[in-house]
Design a protein around this motif. Structure first.
Motif, PDB file in Angstrom:
ATOM      1  N   ILE A 126      10.709 -16.604  36.027  1.00 51.37           N
ATOM      2  CA  ILE A 126      10.415 -16.177  34.835  1.00 51.37           C
ATOM      3  C   ILE A 126      11.610 -15.896  33.990  1.00 51.37           C
ATOM      4  CG2 ILE A 126       8.266 -15.059  35.267  1.00 51.37           C
ATOM      5  CD1 ILE A 126       9.762 -12.361  35.255  1.00 51.37           C
ATOM      6  N   GLU A 127      13.017 -16.089  34.372  1.00 52.18           N
ATOM      7  CA  GLU A 127      13.940 -16.130  33.518  1.00 52.18           C
ATOM      8  C   GLU A 127      14.474 -17.462  32.939  1.00 52.18           C
ATOM      9  OE1 GLU A 127      16.455 -12.504  35.627  1.00 52.18           O
ATOM     10  OE2 GLU A 127      16.787 -14.466  36.437  1.00 52.18           O
ATOM     11  N   SER A 128      15.151 -17.290  31.803  1.00 54.71           N
ATOM     12  CA  SER A 128      15.490 -18.368  30.831  1.00 54.71           C
ATOM     13  C   SER A 128      17.089 -18.250  30.657  1.00 54.71           C
ATOM     14  CB  SER A 128      14.706 -18.658  29.737  1.00 54.71           C
ATOM     15  OG  SER A 128      13.268 -18.892  30.041  1.00 54.71           O
ATOM     16  N   TYR A 129      17.694 -19.606  30.637  1.00 55.91           N
ATOM     17  CA  TYR A 129      19.080 -19.393  30.154  1.00 55.91           C
ATOM     18  C   TYR A 129      19.247 -19.205  28.552  1.00 55.91           C
ATOM     19  CZ  TYR A 129      20.532 -21.510  34.879  1.00 55.91           C
ATOM     20  OH  TYR A 129      20.530 -21.702  36.091  1.00 55.91           O
ATOM     21  N   PHE A 130      20.115 -18.411  28.210  1.00 59.70           N
ATOM     22  CA  PHE A 130      20.378 -18.243  26.750  1.00 59.70           C
ATOM     23  C   PHE A 130      21.549 -19.379  26.474  1.00 59.70           C
ATOM     24  CE2 PHE A 130      23.409 -16.682  23.483  1.00 59.70           C
ATOM     25  CZ  PHE A 130      22.531 -16.961  22.386  1.00 59.70           C
ATOM     26  N   LEU A 131      21.355 -20.477  25.534  1.00 59.93           N
ATOM     27  CA  LEU A 131      22.027 -21.425  25.256  1.00 59.93           C
ATOM     28  C   LEU A 131      22.898 -21.387  24.043  1.00 59.93           C
ATOM     29  CD1 LEU A 131      20.166 -24.579  26.758  1.00 59.93           C
ATOM     30  CD2 LEU A 131      21.726 -23.201  28.117  1.00 59.93           C
ATOM     31  N   GLY A 132      22.233 -20.596  23.229  1.00 62.49           N
ATOM     32  CA  GLY A 132      22.911 -20.370  21.738  1.00 62.49           C
ATOM     33  C   GLY A 132      21.986 -20.349  20.637  1.00 62.49           C
ATOM     34  N   ASP A 133      22.528 -20.521  19.449  1.00 65.91           N
ATOM     35  CA  ASP A 133      21.700 -20.361  18.156  1.00 65.91           C
ATOM     36  C   ASP A 133      21.548 -21.905  17.761  1.00 65.91           C
ATOM     37  OD1 ASP A 133      22.086 -17.512  18.581  1.00 65.91           O
ATOM     38  OD2 ASP A 133      22.620 -17.342  16.480  1.00 65.91           O
ATOM     39  N   LEU A 134      20.270 -22.159  17.045  1.00 65.96           N
ATOM     40  CA  LEU A 134      20.242 -23.193  16.379  1.00 65.96           C
ATOM     41  C   LEU A 134      19.978 -23.483  14.928  1.00 65.96           C
ATOM     42  CD1 LEU A 134      16.839 -23.818  18.964  1.00 65.96           C
ATOM     43  CD2 LEU A 134      19.152 -25.145  18.947  1.00 65.96           C
ATOM     44  N   THR A 135      20.301 -24.831  14.628  1.00 70.88           N
ATOM     45  CA  THR A 135      19.949 -24.864  13.057  1.00 70.88           C
ATOM     46  C   THR A 135      19.100 -26.063  13.044  1.00 70.88           C
ATOM     47  OG1 THR A 135      21.952 -26.239  13.045  1.00 70.88           O
ATOM     48  CG2 THR A 135      22.056 -24.051  12.273  1.00 70.88           C
ATOM     49  N   VAL A 136      18.425 -26.292  12.212  1.00 69.32           N
ATOM     50  CA  VAL A 136      17.496 -27.390  12.041  1.00 69.32           C
ATOM     51  C   VAL A 136      17.853 -28.366  11.118  1.00 69.32           C
ATOM     52  CG1 VAL A 136      15.005 -27.743  11.074  1.00 69.32           C
ATOM     53  CG2 VAL A 136      15.432 -25.709  12.269  1.00 69.32           C
ATOM     54  N   ASP A 137      17.899 -29.715  11.568  1.00 67.33           N
ATOM     55  CA  ASP A 137      18.037 -30.843  10.832  1.00 67.33           C
ATOM     56  C   ASP A 137      16.922 -31.292   9.975  1.00 67.33           C
ATOM     57  OD1 ASP A 137      18.762 -33.391   9.891  1.00 67.33           O
ATOM     58  OD2 ASP A 137      19.509 -34.126  11.736  1.00 67.33           O
ATOM     59  N   LYS A 138      16.867 -30.799   8.742  1.00 67.58           N
ATOM     60  CA  LYS A 138      15.694 -31.204   7.874  1.00 67.58           C
ATOM     61  C   LYS A 138      15.414 -32.484   7.818  1.00 67.58           C
ATOM     62  CE  LYS A 138      16.204 -26.845   5.560  1.00 67.58           C
ATOM     63  NZ  LYS A 138      16.129 -25.871   4.473  1.00 67.58           N
ATOM     64  N   GLU A 139      16.550 -33.361   7.821  1.00 68.05           N
ATOM     65  CA  GLU A 139      16.219 -34.796   7.765  1.00 68.05           C
ATOM     66  C   GLU A 139      15.396 -35.424   8.946  1.00 68.05           C
ATOM     67  OE1 GLU A 139      17.618 -36.433   4.860  1.00 68.05           O
ATOM     68  OE2 GLU A 139      18.128 -34.462   4.227  1.00 68.05           O
ATOM     69  N   THR A 140      15.122 -34.643   9.722  1.00 64.08           N
ATOM     70  CA  THR A 140      14.455 -35.317  11.067  1.00 64.08           C
ATOM     71  C   THR A 140      13.057 -34.774  11.045  1.00 64.08           C
ATOM     72  OG1 THR A 140      15.210 -33.687  12.618  1.00 64.08           O
ATOM     73  CG2 THR A 140      16.518 -35.472  12.274  1.00 64.08           C
ATOM     74  N   LEU A 141      12.600 -33.782  10.235  1.00 64.08           N
ATOM     75  CA  LEU A 141      11.383 -33.324  10.216  1.00 64.08           C
ATOM     76  C   LEU A 141       9.995 -34.451  10.208  1.00 64.08           C
ATOM     77  CD1 LEU A 141      11.672 -30.379   7.523  1.00 64.08           C
ATOM     78  CD2 LEU A 141      11.782 -30.250  10.018  1.00 64.08           C
ATOM     79  N   GLU A 142       9.092 -34.289  11.141  1.00 60.20           N
ATOM     80  CA  GLU A 142       8.264 -35.210  11.200  1.00 60.20           C
ATOM     81  C   GLU A 142       6.816 -34.654  11.605  1.00 60.20           C
ATOM     82  OE1 GLU A 142       7.611 -39.436  13.676  1.00 60.20           O
ATOM     83  OE2 GLU A 142       9.609 -38.690  13.921  1.00 60.20           O
ATOM     84  N   GLU A 143       5.855 -34.918  10.989  1.00 59.79           N
ATOM     85  CA  GLU A 143       4.486 -34.420  11.268  1.00 59.79           C
ATOM     86  C   GLU A 143       3.720 -35.623  12.157  1.00 59.79           C
ATOM     87  OE1 GLU A 143       0.898 -33.429   8.513  1.00 59.79           O
ATOM     88  OE2 GLU A 143       2.617 -32.010   8.350  1.00 59.79           O
ATOM     89  N   ILE A 144       3.550 -35.487  13.274  1.00 57.80           N
ATOM     90  CA  ILE A 144       2.976 -36.397  14.134  1.00 57.80           C
ATOM     91  C   ILE A 144       1.261 -36.009  14.537  1.00 57.80           C
ATOM     92  CG2 ILE A 144       4.960 -37.424  14.899  1.00 57.80           C
ATOM     93  CD1 ILE A 144       4.730 -35.963  17.562  1.00 57.80           C
ATOM     94  N   PHE A 145       0.807 -37.104  15.017  1.00 59.31           N
ATOM     95  CA  PHE A 145      -0.785 -36.871  15.404  1.00 59.31           C
ATOM     96  C   PHE A 145      -0.713 -37.635  16.833  1.00 59.31           C
ATOM     97  CE2 PHE A 145      -5.084 -37.978  16.170  1.00 59.31           C
ATOM     98  CZ  PHE A 145      -5.658 -36.750  16.039  1.00 59.31           C
TER      99      PHE A 145
END
Length: 171
Positions: A126-145
């Protein structure tokens, strides 16, 4: 004394990020405590991510190699493109206009912290590694079906604040 010595041995200021030691494992309940959530959230409501009520943070949980016996709708295709870039998928049924996705997309503007926690596979417990903080690349946003799953998703790239060390990334 043992706990203090173990902590001192592991502690490196460069790997300490606002309450978490990078590459250390944490249980979800501890993550929410460290982030000062007043109430432990229901696990089903969290799923892969959930922002705090005050919108200060949003821990994102990724299981890299999913178990074969989980529902197809939650077999997200999250993957690392390299040691700083995560291709990430939202929960099913989300669009670019969904409240939780909008919060994530605009996290940089609102100062909401996105934290990445990763389990290599379900056999790790049940444990997860903390890898760090994230930022979003808004140029890659994609809505998919997904026709097979008959669900909408949002796909995007996110960047870690620091590259994952090789021994964890390669394994």
């Amino acid at each position: 004394n043992y706990s203090l010595k173990s902590f001192d041995k592991k502690f490196k200021r460069t790997d300490y990020v606002d309450g978490f030691l990078r590459y250390e494992k944490y249980e979800r309940q501890d993550i929410h405590k460290i982030l000062n959530w007043p109430v432990k959230p229901v696990a089903q409501n969290v799923g892969g991510y959930k922002s705090s009520d005050n919108k200060e943070n949003c821990p994102i949980f990724v299981t890299y190699k999913k178990s074969e016996d989980i529902a197809d709708t939650i077999k997200y295709e999250d993957e690392f493109i390299n040691n700083v870039t995560l291709q990430w998928f939202s929960k099913p049924g989300r669009t670019l206009k969904s409240n939780d996705i909008d919060e994530i997309i605009n996290s940089e503007n609102t100062n909401m912290r996105l934290l990445l926690f990763l389990k290599k596979n379900d056999n790790e417990g049940i444990e997860s590694y903390f890898l760090g903080d994230l930022t979003v690349d808004k140029e890659t946003l994609e809505e998919i079906f997904d026709k097979e799953k008959k669900k909408k998703y949002v796909k995007m790239k996110m960047y870690l604040d620091k590259p994952i060390k090789n021994e964890l990334y390669k394994n």
